[in-house]
Design a protein around this motif. Structure first.
Motif, short mmCIF file in Angstrom:
data_model
loop_
_atom_site.label_atom_id
_atom_site.label_comp_id
_atom_site.label_asym_id
_atom_site.label_seq_id
_atom_site.Cartn_x
_atom_site.Cartn_y
_atom_site.Cartn_z
N VAL A 71 0.85 -1.19 0.00
CA VAL A 71 0.00 0.00 0.00
C VAL A 71 0.89 1.24 0.00
N PRO A 72 0.37 2.37 -0.50
CA PRO A 72 1.19 3.59 -0.52
C PRO A 72 1.43 4.14 0.88
N SER A 73 2.48 4.95 1.00
CA SER A 73 2.77 5.61 2.27
C SER A 73 2.37 7.07 2.19
N ARG A 74 2.14 7.65 3.34
CA ARG A 74 1.94 9.09 3.42
C ARG A 74 3.31 9.76 3.37
N ALA A 75 3.34 11.07 3.41
CA ALA A 75 4.59 11.84 3.35
C ALA A 75 5.45 11.56 4.59
N PHE A 76 6.76 11.68 4.41
CA PHE A 76 7.70 11.43 5.50
C PHE A 76 9.03 12.12 5.20
N TYR A 77 9.92 12.11 6.19
CA TYR A 77 11.26 12.66 6.03
C TYR A 77 12.30 11.55 5.97
N VAL A 78 13.33 11.78 5.17
CA VAL A 78 14.54 10.96 5.19
C VAL A 78 15.61 11.83 5.85
N SER A 79 16.15 11.37 6.95
CA SER A 79 17.19 12.12 7.66
C SER A 79 18.55 11.49 7.41
N ILE A 80 19.55 12.36 7.25
CA ILE A 80 20.93 11.95 7.00
C ILE A 80 21.70 12.11 8.31
N ARG A 105 15.48 15.43 4.11
CA ARG A 105 14.70 15.80 2.93
C ARG A 105 13.28 15.28 3.10
N TYR A 106 12.35 15.89 2.40
CA TYR A 106 10.94 15.56 2.48
C TYR A 106 10.56 14.68 1.29
N VAL A 107 9.83 13.61 1.55
CA VAL A 107 9.30 12.75 0.50
C VAL A 107 7.78 12.80 0.60
N ASN A 108 7.14 13.20 -0.48
CA ASN A 108 5.69 13.39 -0.47
C ASN A 108 4.95 12.08 -0.72
#
Length: 120
Positions: free
Chosen positions: A35-44, A62-65
């Motif tokens: 199933v699709p995901s909602r928006a989230f952040y990828v942190s480095i 960074r933000y992933v929509n």
């Protein structure tokens, strides 16, 4: 219950960098859920070991929509090496959904260690 399952598939940056300078970290995340995901952040992160977690030093994010089922997203993220970071050798790493915005099938597979980076 069917849920998304986010996992990092790539973390790659320079092999050396100077304190206070910007670096670019190539990173990719994959939703292996059906199933699709909602928006989230990828942190480095920068870490003294290969176990990447939120207690490591955050370099940026960074933000992933959102991601569709079996969807991938990659980016080159520019982050800054902290000026007060101790000199030495570290690992670059990333965590998908670092703020826990997405309820996932597996919450323990979101982090990935990348390459070694020498800070001088």
């Amino acid at each position: 219950i069917t849920r998304p399952d986010l996992t990092m598939t790539l973390v790659n940056g320079p092999s050396n960098a100077a304190r206070g300078k910007n670096i670019t970290v190539e990173n990719a995340v994959y939703n292996k859920g059906i199933v699709p995901s909602r928006a989230f952040y990828v942190s480095i992160y920068i870490s003294p070991d290969t176990i990447i977690n939120t207690s490591d030093r955050s370099l940026g994010y960074r933000y992933v929509n959102g991601l569709p089922a079996f969807g991938a997203n990659s980016a080159n993220t520019t982050v800054t090496i902290p000026a007060n970071l101790a000199l030495g050798t570290y690992y670059l790493g990333a965590i998908a959904d670092s703020t826990k915005a997405v309820i996932e099938t597996d919450e323990l597979n979101n982090a990935l260690a990348g390459n070694v980076i020498s800070i001088s």
